[in-house]
Design an enzyme around this catalytic site. Structure first.
Site, mmCIF file in Angstrom:
data_model
loop_
_atom_site.group_PDB
_atom_site.id
_atom_site.type_symbol
_atom_site.label_atom_id
_atom_site.label_comp_id
_atom_site.label_asym_id
_atom_site.label_seq_id
_atom_site.Cartn_x
_atom_site.Cartn_y
_atom_site.Cartn_z
ATOM 1 N N LYS A 44 -10.988 -14.416 6.960
ATOM 2 C CA LYS A 44 -11.022 -12.959 6.795
ATOM 3 C C LYS A 44 -12.254 -12.455 7.497
ATOM 4 O O LYS A 44 -13.244 -13.189 7.642
ATOM 5 C CB LYS A 44 -11.095 -12.590 5.309
ATOM 6 C CG LYS A 44 -10.521 -11.243 5.000
ATOM 7 C CD LYS A 44 -9.005 -11.304 4.924
ATOM 8 C CE LYS A 44 -8.396 -9.968 4.599
ATOM 9 N NZ LYS A 44 -6.961 -10.073 4.324
HETATM 10 P P1 NAD Z 1 -4.630 0.656 4.425
HETATM 11 O O1 NAD Z 1 -6.023 0.915 4.871
HETATM 12 O O2 NAD Z 1 -3.492 0.886 5.353
HETATM 13 O O3 NAD Z 1 -4.326 1.500 3.085
HETATM 14 C C1 NAD Z 1 -5.144 1.462 1.948
HETATM 15 C C2 NAD Z 1 -4.685 2.570 1.013
HETATM 16 O O4 NAD Z 1 -5.440 2.492 -0.207
HETATM 17 C C3 NAD Z 1 -4.926 3.978 1.580
HETATM 18 O O5 NAD Z 1 -3.803 4.803 1.277
HETATM 19 C C4 NAD Z 1 -6.138 4.468 0.795
HETATM 20 O O6 NAD Z 1 -6.199 5.866 0.680
HETATM 21 C C5 NAD Z 1 -5.863 3.803 -0.550
HETATM 22 N N1 NAD Z 1 -7.009 3.781 -1.418
HETATM 23 C C6 NAD Z 1 -8.296 3.480 -1.121
HETATM 24 N N2 NAD Z 1 -9.055 3.630 -2.199
HETATM 25 C C7 NAD Z 1 -8.232 4.010 -3.212
HETATM 26 C C8 NAD Z 1 -8.416 4.317 -4.579
HETATM 27 N N3 NAD Z 1 -9.617 4.252 -5.129
HETATM 28 N N4 NAD Z 1 -7.329 4.660 -5.306
HETATM 29 C C9 NAD Z 1 -6.104 4.732 -4.763
HETATM 30 N N5 NAD Z 1 -5.871 4.450 -3.476
HETATM 31 C C10 NAD Z 1 -6.926 4.104 -2.719
HETATM 32 O O7 NAD Z 1 -4.639 -0.839 3.875
HETATM 33 P P2 NAD Z 1 -3.403 -1.839 3.702
HETATM 34 O O8 NAD Z 1 -3.291 -2.639 4.933
HETATM 35 O O9 NAD Z 1 -2.221 -1.101 3.173
HETATM 36 O O10 NAD Z 1 -3.981 -2.819 2.584
HETATM 37 C C11 NAD Z 1 -3.905 -2.500 1.199
HETATM 38 C C12 NAD Z 1 -4.101 -3.778 0.396
HETATM 39 O O11 NAD Z 1 -3.096 -4.712 0.769
HETATM 40 C C13 NAD Z 1 -5.434 -4.495 0.616
HETATM 41 O O12 NAD Z 1 -5.787 -5.145 -0.581
HETATM 42 C C14 NAD Z 1 -5.086 -5.536 1.667
HETATM 43 O O13 NAD Z 1 -5.978 -6.632 1.650
HETATM 44 C C15 NAD Z 1 -3.706 -5.932 1.183
HETATM 45 N N6 NAD Z 1 -2.854 -6.574 2.202
HETATM 46 C C16 NAD Z 1 -2.552 -5.949 3.383
HETATM 47 C C17 NAD Z 1 -1.702 -6.568 4.292
HETATM 48 C C18 NAD Z 1 -1.273 -5.908 5.580
HETATM 49 O O14 NAD Z 1 -0.392 -6.455 6.245
HETATM 50 N N7 NAD Z 1 -1.792 -4.741 5.925
HETATM 51 C C19 NAD Z 1 -1.191 -7.845 4.009
HETATM 52 C C20 NAD Z 1 -1.498 -8.452 2.796
HETATM 53 C C21 NAD Z 1 -2.323 -7.795 1.899
#
Ligand code: NAD
Length: 418
Positions: free
Chosen positions: A107
């Site tokens: 990561k």
């Molecule tokens: P992203 O940046 O696209 O979206 C994150 C979202 O969380 C945004 O809508 C943001 O406004 C919201 N957010 C932030 N703080 C918040 C709060 N306090 N309350 C409510 N919402 C809040 O990120 P993502 O890629 O969707 O990742 C989200 C999660 O999924 C992370 O934990 C990431 O590690 C995990 N993840 C992502 C992927 C991927 O393919 N993108 C894969 C596996 C896991």
């Protein structure tokens, strides 16, 4: 003495100790499995739009080199520190092993609030971060992907920067790229699709019909929005959604395609509707069939876990549930937990497909990507459930035990080096 600290790292250690106790791993073997193999810290100076220079701190942690190249996302967020990055790298290792991918976990991240920098500054920072990482990454060494705060555009800048230094285009250095720059069809949707697919499988197990069932989503970025969209397409009413700007609630079900359009134009759900605004603190404890935390780590603590009113807890985010909350959920058997390393693994599964396609320069149809993604998720789900039932252990313990066991076996056969 260790450089890793902080609540998210402590959580990864606590979780590992539960698994290590369950698997009766001797103490001298535990550190070797858990301790990250490499951690890199870089400073990334960039010219700001006002002519000044700012320096941002960046990290990359490669947890284990035993299984193949390392693989993992890059997070741009103000919370990022080396402990958080290490925890996320460790979880990636268990996840890749659980679903059977030939990777160790990694990561990376930069401590930056992307809402406070311009697009030109974001490009400068993305390119500078990748340039600093060039000695440590490679298509057969460590392959990056998006995570919170990064997206397809950032991956395209990473790939371009790496390629310019190699004197040739090397698409396989990152995954999650735009399709026209060597990305795969179905990667953008992969994580959310996987979350919704597994939630649907659990609804079948519990006898909940999708049409008319309800869902609540915390976080409306890549994972949350596509999970919401697929659940909506399956006939569920998505009654509440939140992001960093606030929350929306509609008992009749939100118009998810319209909300996605709004969020992609405006960068958040803010301004979508005045009548539907809701208290974000109450989103997680709303009564619903499927709850998808898809934002930050540690949002479900012991108190929230006591008050959850969902039937299915589908962890889209990494590490949304604290160990204290896990202990509460162990007693609340009416809630079916789909643990993060399984639930959101569709993202890395399709990243793996992207890497394979880039290496072969042979690209698949989206149906092929989806079919293979669901096949892998279904197999891992069946495996997790069978293990949980056979050993009478919680779903998270079962999923992580399968991953840790595979890593342990590979280390035992290879020896001490990787
Ligand atoms: P992203 O940046 O696209 O979206 C994150 C979202 O969380 C945004 O809508 C943001 O406004 C919201 N957010 C932030 N703080 C918040 C709060 N306090 N309350 C409510 N919402 C809040 O990120 P993502 O890629 O969707 O990742 C989200 C999660 O999924 C992370 O934990 C990431 O590690 C995990 N993840 C992502 C992927 C991927 O393919 N993108 C894969 C596996 C896991």
């Amino acid at each position: 003495m260790t450089v890793y600290s902080g609540p998210v790292f402590d959580m990864a250690v606590d979780q590992f100790n539960v698994i290590a106790d369950h698997l009766e791993i001797p103490c001298d073997e535990r550190e070797r499995i858990l301790q990250p193999k490499r951690a890199i810290t870089v400073s990334c100076p960039i010219h700001r739009d006002d002519g000044t220079i700012s320096v941002f701190e960046g990290y990359r942690v490669q947890h284990l080199l035993t299984m193949g190249p390392t693989k993992g996302g890059t997070r741009f967020a103000p919370t990022v520190d080396i402990g958080e990055v290490a925890a996320l790298a460790i979880w990636m290792s268990w996840k890749c092993a659980l679903v059977g991918l030939p990777y160790g976990g990694a990561k990376g991240g930069v401590n930056v609030d992307v809402s406070q920098i311009s697009k030109r500054e974001l490009e400068a920072l993305s390119r500078r971060y990748m340039q600093e990482m060039i000695p440590f990454v490679g298509p057969r060494t460590d392959v990056m992907a998006p995570d919170m705060g990064t997206n397809e555009q950032v991956m395209a800048w990473f790939m371009d920067t790496y390629s310019m230094y190699q004197g040739q285009t090397v698409t396989e250095i990152v995954t999650g790229k735009p399709v026209f720059s060597g990305g795969t069809l179905g990667r953008r949707e992969a994580t959310g699709r996987g979350v919704a697919h597994l939630a649907r499988r659990v609804m079948d197990v519990l006898g909940i019909k999708p049409v008319g069932a309800t869902a609540v989503i915390q976080g409306f970025g890549n994972v949350g929005s596509y999970a919401a969209l697929v659940l909506h397409q399956l006939g569920l009413k998505v009654i509440a959604v939140s992001d960093h700007t606030g929350a929306l609630h509609d008992a009749k079900g939100l118009d998810i395609p319209a909300l996605m359009k709004h969020a992609s134009t405006h960068g958040s759900i803010a301004g979508f509707s005045n009548e539907l605004t809701f208290d974000p603190a109450e989103v997680l404890t709303l009564a619903c069939d499927v709850l998808v935390p898809a934002a930050l780590e540690r949002t479900i603590d012991g108190g929230v876990a006591e008050n959850l009113k969902c039937r299915v807890l589908a962890e889209g985010a990494n590490g949304p549930t604290t160990p204290e909350a896990d202990r509460v959920l162990e007693k609340r058997k009416e809630i079916f937990l789909i643990p993060d390393i399984l639930c959101n693994s569709g993202g890395v599964v399709v990243s793996y497909f992207e890497w394979v396609q880039d290496l072969q320069q042979l690209f698949w149809e989206e149906e092929e990507v989806m079919r293979r993604e669901y096949q892998i998720l279904d197999r891992a789900f069946d495996h997790m459930l069978a293990r949980s039932r056979a050993d009478r252990i919680p779903h998270r313990t079962a999923a992580m035990a399968i991953g840790v066991e595979k890593v342990r076996a590979a280390k035992a056969t290879r020896g001490l080096f990787p």
